[in-house]
Design an enzyme around this catalytic site. Structure first.
Site, PDB file in Angstrom:
ATOM      1  N   CYS A  21       0.834  -1.203   0.000  1.00  0.00           N
ATOM      2  CA  CYS A  21       0.000   0.000   0.000  1.00  0.00           C
ATOM      3  C   CYS A  21       0.867   1.251   0.000  1.00  0.00           C
ATOM      4  O   CYS A  21       1.397   1.662   1.042  1.00  0.00           O
ATOM      5  CB  CYS A  21      -0.919  -0.009   1.213  1.00  0.00           C
ATOM      6  SG  CYS A  21      -1.924   1.474   1.365  1.00  0.00           S
ATOM      7  N   CYS A  73      -0.361   4.141   2.129  1.00  0.00           N
ATOM      8  CA  CYS A  73      -0.137   3.936   3.563  1.00  0.00           C
ATOM      9  C   CYS A  73       1.326   4.143   3.933  1.00  0.00           C
ATOM     10  O   CYS A  73       1.640   4.763   4.943  1.00  0.00           O
ATOM     11  CB  CYS A  73      -0.513   2.511   3.970  1.00  0.00           C
ATOM     12  SG  CYS A  73      -2.100   1.951   3.349  1.00  0.00           S
ATOM     13  N   ASP A  74       2.230   3.596   3.149  1.00  0.00           N
ATOM     14  CA  ASP A  74       3.621   3.471   3.600  1.00  0.00           C
ATOM     15  C   ASP A  74       4.649   4.251   2.780  1.00  0.00           C
ATOM     16  O   ASP A  74       5.828   4.275   3.144  1.00  0.00           O
ATOM     17  CB  ASP A  74       4.019   1.978   3.598  1.00  0.00           C
ATOM     18  CG  ASP A  74       3.173   1.175   4.579  1.00  0.00           C
ATOM     19  OD1 ASP A  74       2.776   1.756   5.597  1.00  0.00           O
ATOM     20  OD2 ASP A  74       2.903  -0.007   4.316  1.00  0.00           O
TER      21      ASP A  74
END
Ligand code: FAD
Length: 320
Positions: free
Chosen positions: A146, A149-150
């Site tokens: 992701c 997300c990261d």
């Protein structure tokens, strides 16, 4: 890790519950919180991964309300505690199958039958991993599925993205905001990505595309990921590439197998909403990644869990 309030035997009864929630990620717990506060006395089966996907990640920096960020497991425990405070009954058990052909709906857990007027399905979607050597040790550390997300954890670092579809192109282009260089690895020279997405990635000065490469092995040291051993599937030749971050973008699989085709899905198996969060069967609602092919974030899953609980509550009211 979590404490169950009642045993499964105690939870089972002849009574028909108002709501059974299946799945305990952000969507499930938010649905649990709202339906518990609405006095619906919800019952939740949390599933094989109690707390959901965020149990796999250490730092969440994009869920509102945590200015310093928070660990995934810690956040999920707080969500559970909050919902339980209002009466959500949680059992860390997997639902084996359901029958939504007539009401009350039936749900089977460890061979026992439970019945409810409404179901809220929040079983998420699993990212598909490569399964290359060394992958498990780096999951949620150097290797992610992701970018939203990261990605921000890899500022000025070299990253690889694995995949050849629109998601891979989109993730790679997004990651150029942080990374010093992004290399897209794809096992063929034919890309599923649309031309516009492919061109945008191919023309980006920070992106290099390497076709005919697959990851044979992830390389790491005590600090984390250091690179990958790539293989050319045409002749088996190998080369090493340096990277401290890797994003696998080869697709997601919604967890709907236990529904045995009783609810309408798209071609990839994602549940379809018919009216607001209601599925093709009136009284069965769905929320979170199990319906979401686009956003797949904790906050969007939580928001949809809230909507599903409110929809279930109003639907129940309309039945009287
Ligand atoms: C490594 C990683 C890092 C991430 N980082 C972030 C981040 O920083 N920020 C962000 O917003 N998002 C992040 N995400 C995405 C986020 O985790 C998901 O979007 C979110 O968890 C989706 O929530 P959900 O409630 O739909 O389902 P999930 O969290 O996937 O939960 C699904 C639940 O269903 C249960 N279940 C499945 N099958 C059954 C069954 N048969 N019976 C009963 N229960 C069942 C599972 O046990 C699980 O509890 C990350 C994801 C990953 C993998």
């Amino acid at each position: 890790m979590f404490k169950e309030r009642r045993t499964l035997g105690e939870a089972m009864s002849e009574e028909v519950r108002n709501v059974i929630i299946i799945g305990s990620g952000p969507a499930g717990y938010t649905a649990g919180l709202y339906s518990a506060r609405a006095m619906l006395e919800p019952l939740m089966f949390a599933g094989y991964m109690s707390g959901g996907q965020l149990m796999l990640t250490s730092d969440i920096e994009n869920f509102p309300g945590y200015p310093q960020g928070i660990g995934g497991p810690e956040m999920m425990m707080q969500l559970r505690e909050q919902a339980e405070r209002f009466g959500l009954e949680v059992h860390d058990k997997n639902v084996e199958r359901v029958d939504v052909s007539e009401r009350p709906f039936k749900v089977w857990v460890e061979g026992e039958e439970f019945r409810a007027q409404t179901l809220i399905i929040c079983t998420g979607a699993e990212a598909i991993w490569l399964g290359a050597e060394g992958e498990d040790a780096q999951k949620g550390r150097g290797i992610s599925t992701c970018a939203t997300c990261d990605g921000a954890f890899f500022r000025d670092e070299e990253i690889i993205v694995v995949g050849g579809g629109d998601s891979a192109m989109e993730e790679a282009t997004f990651l150029t905001r942080f990374a010093s260089k992004v290399t897209i690895i794809h096992r063929r020279d034919v890309f599923r990505a649309s031309k516009v997405m492919y061109d945008r990635a191919a023309e980006h000065p920070k992106i290099e595309i390497k076709p005919f490469r697959s990851v044979k092995k992830w390389l790491s040291d005590e600090k984390g990921l250091t690179g990958a051993l790539l293989e050319d599937p045409r002749d088996g030749s190998t080369e090493e590439i340096a990277c401290t971050g890797a994003f696998i973008a080869i697709g997601h699989k919604p967890i709907t197998g236990f529904l045995e085709g009783q609810l309408e899905t798209d071609d990839s198996g994602y549940l379809l909403h018919h009216e607001h969060t209601m599925t093709s069967v009136p009284g069965v609602f769905a929320a979170g990644d199990v319906v979401d092919t686009r956003y797949r974030q904790a906050i969007t899953a939580a928001g949809m869990g809230c909507s599903a609980a409110i929809d279930a509550e109003r639907w129940l009211e309309d039945q009287h």
